[in-house]
Scaffold this active site. Structure first.
Site, PDB file in Angstrom:
ATOM      1  N   SER A   1       0.292   4.545  -7.221  1.00 55.02           N
ATOM      2  CA  SER A   1       1.130   5.538  -6.556  1.00 55.02           C
ATOM      3  C   SER A   1       0.262   6.525  -5.797  1.00 55.02           C
ATOM      4  O   SER A   1      -0.960   6.459  -5.854  1.00 55.02           O
ATOM      5  CB  SER A   1       1.970   6.277  -7.591  1.00 55.02           C
ATOM      6  OG  SER A   1       1.119   6.978  -8.467  1.00 55.02           O
ATOM      7  N   LYS A   2       0.911   7.430  -5.132  1.00 57.79           N
ATOM      8  CA  LYS A   2       0.177   8.372  -4.269  1.00 57.79           C
ATOM      9  C   LYS A   2      -0.918   9.128  -5.006  1.00 57.79           C
ATOM     10  O   LYS A   2      -1.930   9.481  -4.426  1.00 57.79           O
ATOM     11  CB  LYS A   2       1.120   9.399  -3.627  1.00 57.79           C
ATOM     12  CG  LYS A   2       2.422   8.854  -3.128  1.00 57.79           C
ATOM     13  CD  LYS A   2       3.536   9.094  -4.153  1.00 57.79           C
ATOM     14  CE  LYS A   2       4.186   7.785  -4.581  1.00 57.79           C
ATOM     15  NZ  LYS A   2       4.643   7.758  -5.962  1.00 57.79           N
ATOM     16  N   ARG A   3      -0.690   9.394  -6.280  1.00 59.46           N
ATOM     17  CA  ARG A   3      -1.695  10.173  -6.996  1.00 59.46           C
ATOM     18  C   ARG A   3      -3.008   9.419  -7.184  1.00 59.46           C
ATOM     19  O   ARG A   3      -4.026   9.992  -7.534  1.00 59.46           O
ATOM     20  CB  ARG A   3      -1.143  10.650  -8.342  1.00 59.46           C
ATOM     21  CG  ARG A   3      -1.079   9.606  -9.400  1.00 59.46           C
ATOM     22  CD  ARG A   3      -0.277  10.068 -10.609  1.00 59.46           C
ATOM     23  NE  ARG A   3       0.285   8.942 -11.315  1.00 59.46           N
ATOM     24  CZ  ARG A   3      -0.397   8.220 -12.202  1.00 59.46           C
ATOM     25  NH1 ARG A   3      -1.638   8.551 -12.496  1.00 59.46           N
ATOM     26  NH2 ARG A   3       0.159   7.193 -12.782  1.00 59.46           N
TER      27      ARG A   3
ATOM     28  N   GLY B   1      -4.404   7.895  -4.726  1.00 56.90           N
ATOM     29  CA  GLY B   1      -5.077   7.877  -3.439  1.00 56.90           C
ATOM     30  C   GLY B   1      -4.165   7.196  -2.442  1.00 56.90           C
ATOM     31  O   GLY B   1      -2.963   7.145  -2.636  1.00 56.90           O
TER      32      GLY B   1
END
Length: 437
Positions: free
Chosen positions: A207-209, A211
């Site tokens: 997921s976005k967290r 990267g």
RNA sequence: GGCCCCAUCGUCUAGCCUGGCCUAGGACACCGGGUUUUCAUCCCGGCAACAGGGGUUCAAAUCCCCUUGGGGUCACCA
């Protein structure tokens, strides 16, 4: 049976192209090319609420950027509604599907599972059995008349004559449902190949967290398509030998489903950086420069006071020192702007503690050098100073480097002087003498 | 939770199907050393793994079972 290999990549246009989707597309593409087959692109836009035209465009752009060209399509499921309806009617008529009414949602159609055991062969996992009596009768046509994923996908694959379904293994548990539809519709079963998923660095769903997750982001962050393709190809597949840097040609030649892993892979950003650096090093300067230009422009380093020849030299010099395109901008900005950031540690170590007369000598002697484009002249000049003072060359090179670049690391000192030019060099040495010594 | 999939260095992986050639190979990262005016590159070396437990076998990383762990999926999303 030696029918021509036909595979497809079916993204749903509800967002950008995810890195996992990119790899699925890549494996399909590689498989098609390896077998001289066809690669079809199909947009699965049966969710009227979430599908957008923009997303479709972004996905197409991403695939193109990655160099994954398709032979047919893109087909849009939203334009093939009649085909699905016909098949729904057929099932309805044969008693294999039935209507359901929902007071709020309206009238839909459900597929009737017969509760039998289905099994199918998976090219990466082997034989997989499952008991469809454990599965509920599921909706195949929504109240808005659109087919659901599990149905549209099977109808299209059947009608289009897809021979191999290569997709993420998150679809593994959907497959028994789909197999049941294939049978009900009388389609021949394709070969399935469920490839492992790509996880984030900590092993959880990416997921976005973690990267960057979209191809768009990698593009913006300065990764080269060839490097990204090479890297994701190796996330779940290996050519069977120790070579890791592979051209598309080599990948195409070597690619087989047999060599695809069962295990999910974690995305290692560090290794991607290394690989990207390798590709940057191997790129002809002209190509590299043209890829660099947008980033230079973004950082206002394109003020045009330099020649192409000069820029080529600079890039050539720094080629082995950056791993992503924007890194070049950071490293080379002192060559473009006079607003240099002097790194504190570098100033302390190389300027404050150095012998002031050394730099003053350098200033005076460099002033006498007429031709800054002559490396030998520059070298003779600086060498004579260290000889006079009886010190190692580093004692002079480092302070000068910090004085003119602001950092303790750069390309070779003579080349740096040459590219910076006499005027800026003297100005910065003067500034250094007045400010730090 | 039901069902399904998976399990080799920190990470990506080779080896597993067709047990012995595995005191488990390569790469990234990391740590040393060499080259160099610095950094990077390059070269050399090092660290580091068969999840655990039972079987089968003369022999198991490789075959079987269990446990544990991880992931996926159970929508009128795809």
């Amino acid at each position: 049976m030696t029918s021509k290999v036909k595979v497809r990549f079916p993204p749903s246009p509800t967002g950008f192209l995810h890195i996992g989707g990119a790899r699925t597309a890549l494996y399909n593409w590689l498989f098609a090319r390896h077998n001289n087959g066809e690669f079809i692109l199909r947009i699965e836009d049966t969710d009227q609420q979430r599908s957008t035209e923009e997303a479709t465009q972004v996905i197409l752009d991403s695939l193109t950027w990655l160099g994954l060209d398709w032979d047919e399509g893109p087909y849009h499921q939203s334009e093939r509604l009649e085909i699905y309806s016909e098949h729904v009617e057929k099932l309805l008529k044969e008693g294999k599907a039935f209507h359901v009414d929902d007071p709020e949602k309206g009238r839909a159609v459900r597929f009737k599972l017969t509760g039998e055991l289905t099994n199918f062969d998976d090219l990466v996992h082997g034989n997989i059995n499952s008991d469809t009596s454990l599965i509920e009768d599921f909706v195949i046509q929504k109240a808005d008349g659109f087919p659901t994923y599990n149905f549209a996908c099977v109808v299209d694959d059947g009608v289009m004559g897809i021979t191999h379904v290569i997709r993420g293994d998150d679809h593994l548990s959907n497959t028994p449902r789909q197999v049941a539809i294939y049978k009900a519709l009388g389609f021949e079963l394709p070969k399935f190949a469920h490839i492992p998923m790509i996880l984030g660095e900590d092993g959880s769903r990416m997921s976005k967290r973690h990267g960057a997750t979209s191809v768009t982001e990698y593009r913006e962050n300065g990764y080269l398509p060839d490097a990204l393709v090479n890297f994701i190809a190796l996330l779940g597949w290996s050519p069977g030998h120790d070579q890791e840097l592979l051209t598309r040609q080599e990948m195409t030649e070597k690619f087989t489903l047999k060599r695809v892993n069962k295990t999910s892979a974690r995305f290692d950003y560090t290794k991607l950086d290394w690989m990207n650096g390798k590709y940057i090093q191997d790129l002809p300067v002209e190509d590299l420069v043209s890829k660099l230009r947008p980033y230079m422009k973004g950082a206002n380093l394109d003020n045009g006071v330099f020649t192409d020849e000069w820029l080529y030299k600079l890039v050539e010099l720094y080629k082995e020192r950056f791993r992503t395109l924007p890194e070049f901008v950071t490293l080379a900005s002192p060559f473009f702007t006079d607003e240099i950031e002097y790194e504190d540690a570098a100033v302390q170590k190389h300027l404050k503690k150095s012998n002031p007369s050394l730099i003053k000598d350098a200033y005076n002697k460099l002033k006498e050098v007429n031709d800054f484009s002559s490396i030998t002249e520059l070298e003779d000049c600086l060498r004579s100073i260290t000889t006079e003072h009886s010190v190692g060359f580093g004692k002079l090179a480092q302070p000068i480097r910090v004085a003119i670049i602001g950092k303790s690391a750069s390309a070779g000192i003579f080349e740096t002087l040459e590219l910076l030019g006499k005027e800026k060099t003297l100005k910065r040495l003067e500034y250094t003498i007045n400010t730090f010594l």
